[in-house]
Design a protein around this motif. Structure first.
Motif, PDB file in Angstrom:
ATOM      1  N   ALA A 170      32.126 -71.334  35.409  1.00  8.17           N
ATOM      2  CA  ALA A 170      30.701 -71.305  35.124  1.00  8.17           C
ATOM      3  C   ALA A 170      29.984 -70.193  35.866  1.00  8.17           C
TER       4      ALA A 170
ATOM      5  N   PRO B  91      24.869 -76.189  38.033  1.00  8.29           N
ATOM      6  CA  PRO B  91      24.326 -75.461  36.883  1.00  8.29           C
ATOM      7  C   PRO B  91      22.822 -75.703  36.723  1.00  8.29           C
TER       8      PRO B  91
ATOM      9  N   SER C  44      28.134 -76.241  31.602  1.00  6.76           N
ATOM     10  CA  SER C  44      27.051 -75.506  32.251  1.00  6.76           C
ATOM     11  C   SER C  44      25.693 -76.125  31.922  1.00  6.76           C
TER      12      SER C  44
END
Length: 312
Positions: free
Chosen positions: A25, A165, A255
């Motif tokens: 990510a 995230p 994410s």
């Protein structure tokens, strides 16, 4: 460089290493993070580098880390040995206090520059004292929550990073959420706090003391043969612990913010080595809660290191 903490959550019994998911990510955002973090000095109080002043005669050994969207305010005067660390979330999203110790002489500016290099993470790793080390620091807390952990840290310079995230899928570090603090070599005089009970971590389970749901300060002791940790989350409904942490794991893979999962991470303590003890102060609102050890690439969960309880 280890991107943040090793959080191992996952659906069913196949828990996934979020550490590896974070690498995926965050990979595209590392250069951005380096550029943004270069201007983050104003986010930290002068006291975040206590070694710049003479050590006190009787060090109080405290560290206060306030998480914002998306920066840290770090203050205090931590000294080698026992440190009282308070991690509080003043933002709208969950945040973490992922800690890595730098090699002697390495600086946050060098880490930032390394992340901007073509080899990115590999270059930054060379500045870390032990990229695989875990430190007994507070775990993730949701918006408006805080947790205090009293545990041992060695002298040295540390970086703090949040790899959760964001709403747009970008890791918080890419938006400037990186900081630093120094643990002064002058020995801490802090004494272990009075414990209202002991949370016992074994290789086969976690035992909560009577009265844990009422809140207070609790010793968290790892009596097992491998590293364990202790994380607490408020659940929307009973019986959804596994579902919730599966969602948390999926949020890294997709994410997406962990805040969209049906619950709220309420803190705990990371990285307790066998035989180690830390002290956690938590005061929980009424509701249903779950607790887990997220260590061991999912082995801890599968071994039974999890459970639920209610707060009236």
């Amino acid at each position: 460089m280890r991107p943040g903490r090793r959080v191992r959550h996952g659906p069913a019994m196949e828990l996934t290493s979020v550490c590896s998911l974070r690498r995926v990510a965050a990979a595209a955002a590392l250069a951005i993070a380096a550029v943004v973090a270069a201007g983050c000095g104003s986010n930290h109080d002068a006291a975040s580098n206590p070694s710049s002043s003479a050590p006190a005669a009787h060090p109080t050994s405290t560290l206060d880390v306030q998480a914002l969207d998306y920066s840290y305010r770090i203050s205090g005067s931590p000294h080698a040995g026992l440190i009282s660390m308070t991690f509080s979330n003043h933002g709208k999203y969950a945040h973490e206090m992922g800690v890595s110790k730098l090699k002697p002489g390495a600086t946050l500016a060098q880490v930032t520059a390394a992340l901007a290099a073509p080899d990115g993470e590999e270059a930054a790793t060379k500045l870390i004292d032990d990229p695989d080390a875990e430190y007994p620091v507070p775990s993730i807390v949701g918006p408006g929550l805080s947790v205090t952990v009293v545990s041992h840290l060695d002298a040295g310079h540390y970086v703090v990073v949040c790899f959760l995230p964001g709403p747009d899928g970008m890791p918080h570090v890419a938006m400037g959420m990186i900081g630093e603090f120094t643990v002064d070599p002058a020995p801490s005089t802090l004494q272990p706090p009075h414990a209202d009970g002991t949370v016992v971590l074994t290789d086969a389970g976690i035992t909560l003391p009577a009265g844990f749901a009422s809140g207070g300060t609790f010793a968290v002791r790892n009596t097992g043969t491998s590293e364990h940790d202790f994380s607490v989350a408020r659940l929307k409904t009973a019986g959804t612990l596994e579902q919730y942490f599966g969602c948390v794991s999926g949020s890294f893979e997709k994410s997406t913010p962990v805040d969209s999962c049906p619950g709220t991470l309420a803190g705990g303590v990371e990285g307790l080595d066998p035989g180690a003890t830390a002290y956690v102060t938590m005061h929980l609102a009424s509701g249903q809660y779950g607790y887990v050890s997220t260590a061991g690439d999912g082995k801890d969960f599968a071994a039974g290191l999890h459970g639920e309880f209610a707060v009236a």
